[in-house]
Write a protein that holds these residues in place. Structure first.
Motif, short mmCIF file in Angstrom:
data_model
loop_
_atom_site.label_atom_id
_atom_site.label_comp_id
_atom_site.label_asym_id
_atom_site.label_seq_id
_atom_site.Cartn_x
_atom_site.Cartn_y
_atom_site.Cartn_z
N ARG A 88 0.95 17.73 0.14
CA ARG A 88 1.12 16.28 0.35
C ARG A 88 -0.05 15.70 1.11
O ARG A 88 -0.43 14.54 0.92
CB ARG A 88 2.43 16.01 1.08
N ASP A 91 -2.44 14.21 -1.12
CA ASP A 91 -1.88 13.20 -2.02
C ASP A 91 -1.28 13.80 -3.29
O ASP A 91 -1.40 13.27 -4.40
CB ASP A 91 -2.93 12.15 -2.40
N GLY A 93 2.40 15.06 -4.71
CA GLY A 93 3.84 15.13 -4.51
C GLY A 93 4.50 16.07 -5.52
O GLY A 93 3.82 16.63 -6.39
N TYR A 104 2.50 15.69 -9.02
CA TYR A 104 1.95 14.40 -9.43
C TYR A 104 1.12 13.83 -8.29
O TYR A 104 1.18 14.29 -7.13
CB TYR A 104 3.07 13.44 -9.82
N ILE A 106 0.10 10.99 -5.56
CA ILE A 106 0.72 9.92 -4.76
C ILE A 106 -0.22 8.73 -4.76
O ILE A 106 -1.44 8.88 -4.57
CB ILE A 106 1.00 10.41 -3.33
N ASN A 107 0.34 7.50 -4.99
CA ASN A 107 -0.53 6.32 -5.14
C ASN A 107 -1.12 5.88 -3.80
O ASN A 107 -0.83 6.43 -2.74
CB ASN A 107 0.24 5.18 -5.82
N ASN A 110 0.80 5.23 -0.67
CA ASN A 110 1.48 6.41 -0.12
C ASN A 110 2.94 6.49 -0.55
O ASN A 110 3.79 7.01 0.15
CB ASN A 110 1.40 6.42 1.41
N GLN A 111 3.22 5.95 -1.76
CA GLN A 111 4.57 6.00 -2.30
C GLN A 111 4.68 7.16 -3.30
O GLN A 111 3.77 7.39 -4.10
CB GLN A 111 4.93 4.70 -3.01
N ALA A 112 5.78 7.84 -3.23
CA ALA A 112 5.98 9.02 -4.10
C ALA A 112 6.46 8.58 -5.47
O ALA A 112 7.65 8.55 -5.75
CB ALA A 112 6.97 9.97 -3.47
N GLU A 113 5.53 8.16 -6.30
CA GLU A 113 5.87 7.72 -7.65
C GLU A 113 5.39 8.78 -8.66
O GLU A 113 4.21 8.95 -8.86
CB GLU A 113 5.21 6.38 -7.96
#
Length: 965
Positions: A88, A91, A93, A104, A106-107, A110-113
């Motif tokens: 993490r 970046d 997730g 994937y 992380i944008n 810092n959102q886990a999308e």
């Protein structure tokens, strides 16, 4: 509220499944790992973590920038810590999908999308080939768990797009080959695959057409064996009976050469023949089940290039498919034409026996709606054992069919016909010096393995008291002339009903001339013998005289069989309803003669006076009568869900037998004496008309564990019915006609995936009151029948395993392990006056003993190697020890018989093949004195005494040249 219990059950199942998934996920998240890396790329570190935690990561290398160099130091940390802290911080997730971990990016916020799964759009291309590297056309390539899929093209190539992160497994399926799963690499990079499929040697994924509704073997609840045309070519059977050795559960003796064989099924007792095995050709029986050597079903069909494959159904369901068949049904399925012309022509020679054989088969289409197939063979040879005349075997068959398809593509009409004109040598028993080993030792210069005691004087004539004259010759052997024709109507109605009507008319004439040794004595100077023509036969110390029973039989039968089947699949049911008639009319005239001959290869007949006949008549018997069997049957396969199937079947057979039974004397009051032994003059006939109704029922279930694995179980109540031979018996007694119930139970396991296919089953079989008539040679009255009945039970295990070790090499391992014993078997000499006079008033009890001639273990291991244009085949068959009779007085030893072959394809059309049978030239008895060992005390037999028996066929070498198109 009626549905509340189901709602609660569904919620409970869903909740438990979710919890199970969560527990599974937590199990690998809690695994401890240790990783120390200094300036290594993220991709390498992820691979290490995956190996340590035994979990698969799925990600896009581009999106998570997996080429970045990072440093990391973890000591005994949980995988969860690695994901939520170490990765993490760069970046990256994660999300758990099934049993995989999706990584994937992380944008910026810092959102886990997680990235959309559809972005994993790498192209997967490849080529599918067989074990030889030849492309396979039309292979189904599907992405597991999705609707994404394609098929291989003419070059075996394929391409797939639109794969997702949670769909990284390809499933390949193709008819005749084992399904295969291929794991794709992580990420969405393009990938190219070269995939080889293994042939499905057990054909577990093929469709079975014999009996009921067609279905995959993997989904059926019965014990099934399939033998393909390739298997037949590799095995190169000596005759039709020899091919049955490929089927577990059958104990096969084919030591009669091209003459009648013997097949035991799951330990059921019999003296010989095919008592519990039904043989079909294209779905119709060739002969009612239940006869011994005359008639012998193996003379009603011939294995040649017209056979596309063979399906064998063993155990319970066989009794639903064919009347009076509790053991097994073997269906020989013929080629029926195709859109593309095909064919094969083959010349075969037997280097050991002067064989010359030509086979041919071809098929194709005449028009878009009309297809055909025609083929057959002709051969001539001197015999595996030279009888002193040539040819020993000569003849062949022509067989063909033509299919007319309806324009609406809803069915067809097929007409077919066959003609057999074939004369075969029937290898019978001979003599050897007894030493207790069960092996055929030599007597002086005579060797029963390679030499014949058939007399040079093969011909004789006889005019019976009724005035009919007959000429007989041992050169004729067993000569079958058979003509048959029929049709099959197959139509699918608009309402979804499939109507199938199968009809055949068949007329057969089999003249059998043979000589069976029944006794041997040392010659003395006090008893002179003469040759034919009157010259005295010279005497030498040690000479022996054989007493033989020569048979001259004129047998004929006429049959028609018609079966109508209605089949429909609706909702979860596959229903099949049927009715049929099998009319079997028989007219046999049989003479038995006594003769004397020298004991040596190709001996002379010996006469007791200069003008005596070469053979003296002993008995005249007839079998004159008609058997009509009316049948009704039904089955329903119920698909309970995607895993469970329930299979129900029931059959009712109404059998009427009527004819004329001979008797041989009158009582003093002028009434027929039915107990009088058979002799050359029939005093009269007694008409009989008997009707009996029997039924069979079977229930089976199949549980599909996965797409590659299934379990099955079955319970059956069947029957064994008396036939015209029982009602026609000379010493007929109505009390001997008893109900013969059969009980069967079995469980089994089937598996087919990648390079491995397994079929294994365990079974229990029992029969009550079966006919066990013993033929006893008597001094004054020739061979006489001793009526007896018995019951048995058998525990058995059967297995078939096919495994491709490496691309060109595959193994096949089959076999049967069985424990068969008599639970009730007593034979009284009072049932025949001639036997009573010779043996005295005795009751022989065999209860608790093993079934005769049935080994505990019968297993075969075969290997097939194919590389480029070369094919190699070798197989070893182990047959365990057997007893010659139910008295357990003489045990024959276990033995191994090997066969091997080598082939070479000059082109795709031209091939040559050489092979050997009984490669190591094993020498062993396959049977003892079936007409005397029951009553003999072997502890009193002097070593070196001449005993009767039949031996395994000697080593033979063969070669063939084939042209295929």
């Amino acid at each position: 509220m009626r549905n509340s219990i189901y709602q609660i059950l569904a919620i409970t199942i869903f909740t438990c499944s979710a919890l199970a998934k969560d527990v599974e996920a937590q199990s690998f998240l809690n695994k401890q790992i240790s990783i120390t890396a200094e300036r290594q790329d993220i991709k390498t570190i992820i691979e290490k973590a995956g190996k340590l935690a035994d979990v698969k990561f799925v990600y896009s290398p581009k999106l998570i920038n997996s080429d970045r160099k990072i440093s990391i130091n973890l000591v005994n940390q949980k995988l969860k810590y690695f994901l939520e802290n170490s990765l993490r911080s760069y970046d990256v997730g994660y999300r758990i999908i099934k049993d995989q971990i999706l990584l994937y990016a992380i944008n910026a916020n810092n959102q886990a999308e997680p990235i959309p799964l559809s972005l994993f759009d790498g192209v997967v291309t490849g080529k599918v080939t067989d074990s030889k590297g030849n492309p396979l056309v039309g292979v189904s390539i599907a992405v597991k768990g999705t609707t994404i899929g394609t098929n291989s093209d003419a070059n075996g190539a394929f391409a797939l797009k639109g794969l997702t992160a949670d769909s990284r497994i390809l499933v390949l399926t193709y008819v005749g080959y084992i399904s295969k799963e291929v794991n794709l690499a992580n990420g969405n990079a393009d990938e190219t695959l070269n995939i080889s499929l293994s042939e499905d040697a057990l054909q577990l994924e093929s469709i079975v057409v014999t009996g009921g509704n067609p279905k995959k073997k993997l989904e059926s609840s019965v014990a099934l064996t399939s033998v393909s045309s390739k298997d037949i070519s590799n095995r190169a059977p000596l005759n039709s009976t020899d091919l049955l050795k490929a089927i577990p559960g059958l104990t096969v003796e084919s030591t009669g050469g091209d003459g009648p064989g013997n097949v035991w099924v799951r330990g059921f007792p019999q003296q010989g023949g095919y008592i519990f095995l039904g043989i079909q050709e294209d779905g119709l029986p060739l002969l009612p089940t239940g006869f011994n050597s005359n008639p012998s079903i193996d003379q009603y069909y011939k294995t040649d290039l017209t056979i596309q494959n063979i399906e064998a159904i063993r155990g319970g369901n066989a009794s639903i498919i064919q009347a009076n068949t509790p053991g097994a049904v073997v269906n020989n399925i013929s080629y029926t034409g195709a859109d593309k012309q095909y064919g094969q022509f083959k010349f075969t020679t037997g280097f050991s026996q002067g064989l010359y054989r030509f086979d041919g088969n071809t098929g194709g289409k005449i028009s878009d709606l009309v297809k055909y197939n025609i083929g057959g063979f002709f051969r001539t040879d001197k015999g595996v054992v030279n009888p002193g005349y040539s040819p020993a075997n000569e003849g062949g068959q022509v067989k063909g069919n033509m299919t007319f398809n309806f324009k609406n593509n809803k069915g067809f009409i097929r007409v077919y016909g066959k003609y057999i004109n074939d004369k075969v040598q029937w290898l019978l028993t001979s003599y050897y010096p007894y030493d207790g080993t069960g092996k055929p030792t030599k007597y002086g210069n005579y060797d029963m393995v390679s030499q014949s005691i058939t007399p040079i004087e093969t011909d004789w004539s006889y005019t019976d008291p009724a005035g009919s004259a007959h000429n007989f010759s041992l050169k004729d052997g067993m000569h079958t002339k058979l003509g048959s024709g029929g049709f099959q109507f197959n139509y699918l109605t608009d309402g979804g009903w499939q109507i199938v009507n199968n009809f055949r008319y068949q007329k057969t004439r089999t003249n059998s001339t043979f000589s069976i040794p029944s006794g041997i004595t040392a010659r003395t100077t006090t008893t002179p013998y003469y040759y034919v023509g009157g010259a005295p036969a010279p005497f030498t110390a040690g000479d022996q005289v054989i007493t033989s029973s020569a048979g001259g039989q004129l047998n004929s039968d006429e049959q028609f069989v018609d079966y109508l089947d209605l089949k429909k699949t609706f909702k979860s049911h596959s229903l099949s309803l049927g009715a049929g008639i099998h009319q079997y009319n028989r007219d046999d005239l049989r003479y038995a003669f006594r003769s004397f001959s020298e004991f040596k290869e190709n001996p002379h007949v010996l006469l007791q006076s200069p003008t005596a006949a070469t053979r003296t008549v002993q008995t005249k018997t007839t079998v004159i009568g008609d058997t009509r069997t009316l049948s009704a049957y039904a089955s329903d396969e119920i698909k309970i869900d995607n895993k469970w199937r329930l299979d129900l079947g029931v059959r009712i057979d109404n059998q009427n037998v009527k004819g004329r039974r001979p008797f041989y004397a009158f009582n003093t009051d002028g009434t027929p004496n039915y107990t009088a032994a058979a002799n050359p003059t029939i005093a009269g006939y007694t008409a009989y008309d008997e009707t009996i109704t029997n039924w069979a029922a079977s229930i089976g279930t199949n549980y599909k564990v996965s797409s590659t694995t299934s379990l099955f179980a079955r319970l059956t109540k069947a029957y064994n019915a008396p036939n015209i031979g029982d009602y026609n018996a000379t010493a007929y007694n109505a009390a001997n006609i008893k109900k013969r119930p059969v009980y069967l139970a079995e469980i089994g396991y089937k598996y087919a995936k990648n390079n491995l296919a397994i079929f294994a089953s365990g079974s229990y079989s029992a029969i009550k009151n079966t006919s066990l008539t013993i033929n006893v040679p008597t001094i004054t009255s020739g061979t006489q029948a001793l009526i007896a009945f018995g019951s048995t039970r058998t525990w058995s295990a059967e297995y078939e395993i096919s495994y491709k070790i490496i691309k060109p090499l595959s193994l096949r391992f089959t076999g049967t392990l069985q424990d068969s014993k008599y639970t009730d078997y007593n034979a009284s000499t009072r049932t025949n006056s001639a036997v009573l006079a010779q043996l005295g008033d005795k009751v022989y009890s065999f209860t608790g003993n093993r079934t005769e001639r049935v080994p505990v273990l019968n297993t075969e291991l075969g290997a097939n190697y194919e590389y480029k244009n070369i094919n190699l085949y070798v197989a070893a068959n182990y047959i365990g020890s057997r007893y010659t009779s139910p008295s357990e007085s003489y045990e024959l030893p276990a033995y191994v018989v090997m066969k091997a072959g080598a082939g070479y394809n000059f082109t795709k059309k031209v091939s040559i093949r050489f092979w050997a049978d009984n490669l190591l030239n094993a020498r062993v008895l396959t049977e003892g004195d079936v007409r005397g060992d029951q009553f003999r005390d072997f502890s009193a037999v002097t070593p070196g005494a001449l005993m009767i028996g039949r031996t395994l066929l000697q080593r033979t070498f063969w070669g063939s040249l084939a042209y295929s198109f």
